[in-house]
Motif scaffolding. Structure first.
Motif, mmCIF file in Angstrom:
data_model
loop_
_atom_site.group_PDB
_atom_site.id
_atom_site.type_symbol
_atom_site.label_atom_id
_atom_site.label_comp_id
_atom_site.label_asym_id
_atom_site.label_seq_id
_atom_site.Cartn_x
_atom_site.Cartn_y
_atom_site.Cartn_z
ATOM 1 N N GLY A 33 0.841 -1.220 -0.087
ATOM 2 C CA GLY A 33 -0.078 0.065 -0.111
ATOM 3 C C GLY A 33 0.778 1.304 -0.069
ATOM 4 N N GLU A 34 2.102 1.047 0.140
ATOM 5 C CA GLU A 34 2.970 2.372 0.287
ATOM 6 C C GLU A 34 3.675 2.413 -0.775
ATOM 7 O OE1 GLU A 34 4.974 3.046 4.183
ATOM 8 O OE2 GLU A 34 4.235 1.317 5.116
ATOM 9 N N SER A 35 4.479 3.821 -1.175
ATOM 10 C CA SER A 35 4.937 4.107 -2.397
ATOM 11 C C SER A 35 6.549 3.627 -2.163
ATOM 12 C CB SER A 35 5.009 5.632 -2.473
ATOM 13 O OG SER A 35 5.664 6.016 -1.472
ATOM 14 N N GLU A 40 12.513 -1.330 6.823
ATOM 15 C CA GLU A 40 12.299 -1.718 8.408
ATOM 16 C C GLU A 40 11.930 -0.314 9.261
ATOM 17 O OE1 GLU A 40 15.117 -3.934 10.188
ATOM 18 O OE2 GLU A 40 15.535 -5.041 8.358
ATOM 19 N N ARG A 41 11.094 -0.522 10.317
ATOM 20 C CA ARG A 41 10.509 0.557 10.769
ATOM 21 C C ARG A 41 11.137 1.127 11.953
ATOM 22 N NH1 ARG A 41 5.429 1.508 8.039
ATOM 23 N NH2 ARG A 41 4.991 -0.491 7.113
ATOM 24 N N PRO A 42 12.196 0.447 12.634
ATOM 25 C CA PRO A 42 12.673 0.712 13.819
ATOM 26 C C PRO A 42 13.413 1.910 13.650
ATOM 27 C CG PRO A 42 12.642 -1.683 14.044
ATOM 28 C CD PRO A 42 12.014 -1.114 12.683
ATOM 29 N N SER A 45 11.938 5.887 14.450
ATOM 30 C CA SER A 45 11.790 6.514 15.671
ATOM 31 C C SER A 45 13.256 6.799 16.254
ATOM 32 C CB SER A 45 10.953 5.792 16.592
ATOM 33 O OG SER A 45 11.272 4.424 16.737
ATOM 34 N N LYS A 46 14.186 6.380 15.482
ATOM 35 C CA LYS A 46 15.521 6.615 16.140
ATOM 36 C C LYS A 46 16.497 7.138 15.162
ATOM 37 C CE LYS A 46 14.608 1.938 18.213
ATOM 38 N NZ LYS A 46 13.358 1.598 17.299
ATOM 39 N N GLY A 47 17.236 6.392 14.551
ATOM 40 C CA GLY A 47 18.251 7.178 13.528
ATOM 41 C C GLY A 47 17.717 8.039 12.406
ATOM 42 N N LEU A 125 3.244 8.251 14.054
ATOM 43 C CA LEU A 125 4.202 7.800 13.308
ATOM 44 C C LEU A 125 4.258 6.364 13.030
ATOM 45 C CD1 LEU A 125 7.043 7.855 12.522
ATOM 46 C CD2 LEU A 125 8.000 7.822 14.880
ATOM 47 N N ARG A 126 4.035 5.897 11.853
ATOM 48 C CA ARG A 126 3.887 4.619 11.343
ATOM 49 C C ARG A 126 4.927 4.414 10.098
ATOM 50 N NH1 ARG A 126 3.235 -0.483 13.501
ATOM 51 N NH2 ARG A 126 3.383 -1.855 11.762
ATOM 52 N N THR A 127 4.668 5.393 9.168
ATOM 53 C CA THR A 127 5.637 5.252 8.058
ATOM 54 C C THR A 127 6.736 6.022 7.804
ATOM 55 O OG1 THR A 127 4.388 6.821 7.055
ATOM 56 C CG2 THR A 127 3.097 4.843 7.088
HETATM 57 C C1 LIG Z 1 8.381 3.926 14.411
HETATM 58 C C2 LIG Z 1 8.290 2.639 14.571
HETATM 59 C C3 LIG Z 1 9.502 2.058 15.522
HETATM 60 C C4 LIG Z 1 9.365 0.709 15.626
HETATM 61 N N1 LIG Z 1 10.755 0.368 16.364
HETATM 62 C C5 LIG Z 1 10.677 -1.022 17.029
HETATM 63 C C6 LIG Z 1 11.909 -1.518 17.684
HETATM 64 O O1 LIG Z 1 12.715 -0.677 18.164
HETATM 65 N N2 LIG Z 1 12.001 -2.664 17.955
HETATM 66 C C7 LIG Z 1 10.926 -3.839 17.553
HETATM 67 O O2 LIG Z 1 11.003 -4.732 18.046
HETATM 68 N N3 LIG Z 1 9.884 -3.232 16.822
HETATM 69 C C8 LIG Z 1 9.782 -1.942 16.555
HETATM 70 N N4 LIG Z 1 8.809 -1.704 15.506
HETATM 71 C C9 LIG Z 1 7.624 -2.602 15.338
HETATM 72 C C10 LIG Z 1 8.013 -3.141 13.815
HETATM 73 O O3 LIG Z 1 8.458 -2.344 13.070
HETATM 74 C C11 LIG Z 1 6.784 -3.775 13.448
HETATM 75 O O4 LIG Z 1 6.457 -4.788 14.262
HETATM 76 C C12 LIG Z 1 6.638 -4.314 11.848
HETATM 77 O O5 LIG Z 1 7.189 -3.365 11.047
HETATM 78 C C13 LIG Z 1 5.797 -4.955 11.698
HETATM 79 O O6 LIG Z 1 5.941 -5.761 10.201
HETATM 80 P P1 LIG Z 1 4.749 -6.048 9.471
HETATM 81 O O7 LIG Z 1 5.132 -6.552 8.053
HETATM 82 O O8 LIG Z 1 3.828 -6.895 9.977
HETATM 83 O O9 LIG Z 1 3.687 -4.762 9.066
HETATM 84 P P2 LIG Z 1 4.179 -3.395 8.617
HETATM 85 O O10 LIG Z 1 5.449 -3.371 8.598
HETATM 86 O O11 LIG Z 1 3.090 -2.488 9.062
HETATM 87 O O12 LIG Z 1 3.835 -3.619 7.033
HETATM 88 C C14 LIG Z 1 2.419 -3.534 6.711
HETATM 89 C C15 LIG Z 1 2.381 -2.947 5.207
HETATM 90 O O13 LIG Z 1 1.254 -3.624 4.731
HETATM 91 C C16 LIG Z 1 0.512 -2.460 3.766
HETATM 92 N N5 LIG Z 1 -0.863 -2.869 3.601
HETATM 93 C C17 LIG Z 1 -1.786 -2.911 4.632
HETATM 94 N N6 LIG Z 1 -2.949 -3.196 4.275
HETATM 95 C C18 LIG Z 1 -2.752 -3.405 2.928
HETATM 96 C C19 LIG Z 1 -3.625 -3.949 1.939
HETATM 97 N N7 LIG Z 1 -4.857 -3.904 2.033
HETATM 98 N N8 LIG Z 1 -3.146 -3.606 0.487
HETATM 99 C C20 LIG Z 1 -1.803 -3.349 0.308
HETATM 100 N N9 LIG Z 1 -1.084 -3.156 1.232
HETATM 101 C C21 LIG Z 1 -1.470 -3.010 2.682
HETATM 102 C C22 LIG Z 1 0.717 -1.510 4.826
HETATM 103 O O14 LIG Z 1 0.686 -0.110 4.216
HETATM 104 C C23 LIG Z 1 2.228 -1.769 5.397
HETATM 105 O O15 LIG Z 1 3.151 -1.046 4.319
HETATM 106 C C24 LIG Z 1 8.734 -0.216 15.290
HETATM 107 C C25 LIG Z 1 7.556 0.320 14.560
HETATM 108 C C26 LIG Z 1 7.316 1.754 14.410
HETATM 109 C C27 LIG Z 1 6.196 2.165 13.603
#
Ligand SMILES: Cc1cc2nc3c(=O)[nH]c(=O)nc-3n(C[C@H](O)[C@H](O)[C@H](O)COP(=O)(O)OP(=O)(O)OC[C@H]3O[C@@H](n4cnc5c(N)ncnc54)[C@H](O)[C@@H]3O)c2cc1C
Length: 401
Positions: A33-35, A40-42, A45-47, A125-127
Motif C-alpha cells: 500500500g505504500e510508495s 524496516e520501521r525501527p 523513531s531512532k536514527g 508515526l508509522r510510515t
Molecule cells: C516507528 C516505529 C518504530 C519501531 N521500532 C521498533 C523497535 O525498536 N523494535 C521492535 O522490535 N519493533 C519496532 N517496531 C515494530 C516493527 O516495526 C513492526 O513490528 C513491523 O514493522 C511489523 O511488520 P509487518 O510486516 O507485520 O507490518 P508493517 O511493517 O506494518 O507492514 C505492513 C504493510 O502492509 C501495507 N498494507 C496494509 N493493508 C494493505 C492492503 N490492503 N493492501 C496493500 N498493502 C497493505 C501497509 O501499508 C504496510 O506497508 C517499530 C514500529 C514503528 C512504527
C-alpha cells in the motif's frame, strides 16, 4: 505454485526472500500500500529522526532486488477484496489469482477522536513518510507534546530531546511501559527521560485538544495545559485485519492463525503484526507487534507454504534504543497471570543490568540494559525452570545457560 503477498512490509519482504532462498520458482506478487519497497520501521523513531540514518538504509532490499528475483512488487497498490472460493485478490481493476496467499498487512496507529476533530497539528508515526515529516518539525526549541509513553512515544521523546526540542509526554498510567515491564524497570525509563529534560506527566487524563493560531493546546484534567507546536498521538496500534474479516476469515484482535501461521482458510496465511498466533510454547494466543517477529514469521510462513511442518515456536523478542540506553527483551509475561518474582543482576539505576521475570516454576521473560553480551544467555534461560542459581543474583547470567 503461485503466491500473492498482501502488505509490503517487513514480514512480506522476509517471506518472499525465504521463498526464493528455498528455491521456489513460481510467480510471486507483492501488493504493498505504500510508495516505498518494504522497509524496516525501527529506524523511523531512532536514527532517521536523529538524522543519523537515511531512508535507503531502512530498505530490506533495494528495489532492483525484486526485479532480479522475479518478484512482481507493486507499490502504491491496495488490495481491496479477497474471494476465498475463487482464490482471487482484488487490486484496483485487477484480480490476482493465487495458490497461496499471505496476509502481512501490519497495523495502523490508533487515533484519538478528539485529536482528529481539533484540526490541530496532530501527527502519528508509522510510515517512512510520517517519519520524514516529523523530522522536519524536530528543531531546536520546537515544543512537542506526546500523548502516550509507550515505545514509540518514548523513542520520539528521546530523538526530539537530542535534537533540542522541548518535550512534554502525557501518560494515563502511573509509569511508562508499566504493563510490559512492571514497576521496577518502568521506573528506569521514567527517570531516564526526566534526567534528559522531558516533562513526563504520569497518571494524567487528557480532557481536550484545541487548535491555536500556531499550534495546539492539550488540556489535562486537574493540571496545567500543555502548549505545543505539534502533538504526536502515540497510543498504540490496531491490527490491519479488515480485509481478512470482510473476506470471511476468522479474526479477533488480528487474523487468527494456528501454530503454523495458517488462517481459517487452508490457502491463506498471515504473519507479522496482524497475526494473532496460537503459540505452541507459550500455550496462548499472542499478537506481537515487533520487528523480530515480523522477520521470523515471514521466513517461517514461507517454509510452511512450501510444505514445511515446523510450528512457529520462537519466543517474542524486541529492543529499544533511547538516549544512551539500549535494551533487549525476550519472552512474555502473561498480562493476566503477571509474575511472582523478579531477579535483578547488576544495577538498574545505573542502567547496566539484566532482569529475569519468574512465574511459578518458570522463567517467563528476561531483559538486559546496556549489557550486549546478555541476550544469548537470556535466550537460554527464558522458558526454562526457576532454579536456586536463577534466583541468586550473585550467580552470573552467563553461568545459568
Ligand atoms: C516507528 C516505529 C518504530 C519501531 N521500532 C521498533 C523497535 O525498536 N523494535 C521492535 O522490535 N519493533 C519496532 N517496531 C515494530 C516493527 O516495526 C513492526 O513490528 C513491523 O514493522 C511489523 O511488520 P509487518 O510486516 O507485520 O507490518 P508493517 O511493517 O506494518 O507492514 C505492513 C504493510 O502492509 C501495507 N498494507 C496494509 N493493508 C494493505 C492492503 N490492503 N493492501 C496493500 N498493502 C497493505 C501497509 O501499508 C504496510 O506497508 C517499530 C514500529 C514503528 C512504527
Amino acid at each position: 505454485m503461485n503466491v500473492v503477498v498482501v502488505g509490503g512490509g517487513l514480514a512480506a519482504a522476509n517471506a518472499v526472500t525465504e521463498l526464493r532462498a528455498q528455491g521456489h520458482s513460481g510467480d510471486i506478487v507483492v501488493v504493498g500500500g505504500e510508495s516505498h519497497p518494504p522497509y524496516e520501521r525501527p529506524p523511523l523513531s531512532k536514527g532517521l529522526l536523529l538524522g543519523s540514518a537515511e531512508p535507503e538504509s531502512a530498505l530490506v532490499h533495494p528495489r532492483e532486488w525484486y526485479d532480479e528475483q522475479q518478484v512482481d512488487l507493486r507499490t502504491d497498490a491496495l488490495a481491496t477484496g479477497i474471494d476465498l472460493d475463487r482464490r482471487r485478490v482484488r487490486v484496483g481493476a485487477d484480480e490476482l489469482p493465487y495458490d497461496r496467499l499471505l496476509l502481512a498487512t501490519g497495523a495502523t496507529p490508533r487515533h484519538l477522536p478528539m485529536a482528529d476533530a481539533s484540526h490541530a497539528p496532530v501527527v502519528h508515526l508509522r510510515t517512512l513518510d510520517d517519519a520524514l515529516a516529523l523530522r522536519e518539525r524536530l528543531t531546536e526549541g520546537t515544543r512537542i507534546a506526546i500523548i502516550g509513553a509507550g515505545w514509540i512515544g518514548l523513542e520520539v521523546a528521546s530523538a526530539a530531546r537530542q535534537r533540542g526540542a522541548l518535550v512534554t509526554v502525557l501518560e494515563s498510567a502511573p509509569l511508562p511501559l508499566r504493563r510490559v515491564l512492571g514497576d521496577e524497570v518502568a521506573t528506569v525509563f521514567a527517570d531516564l527521560h526526566r534526567r534528559h529534560g522531558v516533562d513526563l506527566r504520569l497518571g494524567v487524563q487528557v480532557a481536550g485538544i484545541e487548535r491555536t493560531d500556531d499550534g495546539v493546546v492539550v488540556h489535562v484534567e486537574g493540571g496545567d495545559p500543555v502548549v505545543a507546536d505539534a502533538l504526536l498521538v502515540a497510543v498504540g496500534v490496531a491490527p490491519a485485519d479488515e480485509l481478512a474479516a470482510r473476506a470471511g476469515l476468522a479474526v479477533d484482535n488480528g487474523i487468527l492463525v494456528d501454530a503454523w501461521l495458517r488462517t481459517s482458510d487452508p490457502h491463506v496465511f498471515a504473519a507479522g503484526d496482524v497475526a494473532n498466533h496460537d503459540h505452541p510454547v507459550l500455550g496462548t494466543r499472542i499478537r506481537v507487534e515487533h520487528w523480530d517477529t515480523a522477520i521470523q514469521h515471514g521466513r517461517q510462513v514461507a517454509r510452511v507454504m512450501l510444505g514445511g511442518d515446523d510450528a512457529y515456536a520462537r519466543l517474542p523478542y524486541f529492543f529499544t534504543d533511547q538516549y544512551d540506553l539500549g535494551m533487549e527483551y525476550v519472552g512474555h509475561v502473561d498480562p493476566h497471570a503477571g509474575y511472582d518474582g523478579l531477579v535483578v543482576r547488576g544495577d538498574l539505576s545505573a542502567r547496566q543490568a539484566s532482569v529475569l521475570w519468574l512465574s511459578g516454576e518458570r522463567v517467563v521473560a528476561g531483559l538486559h540494559l546496556n549489557d550486549w553480551d546478555a541476550i544469548e544467555p537470556l535466550r537460554a534461560v527464558v522458558g526454562g525452570p526457576v532454579t536456586d542459581a536463577v534466583r541468586d543474583p550473585a550467580v552470573p547470567l552467563a553461568d545459568l545457560a
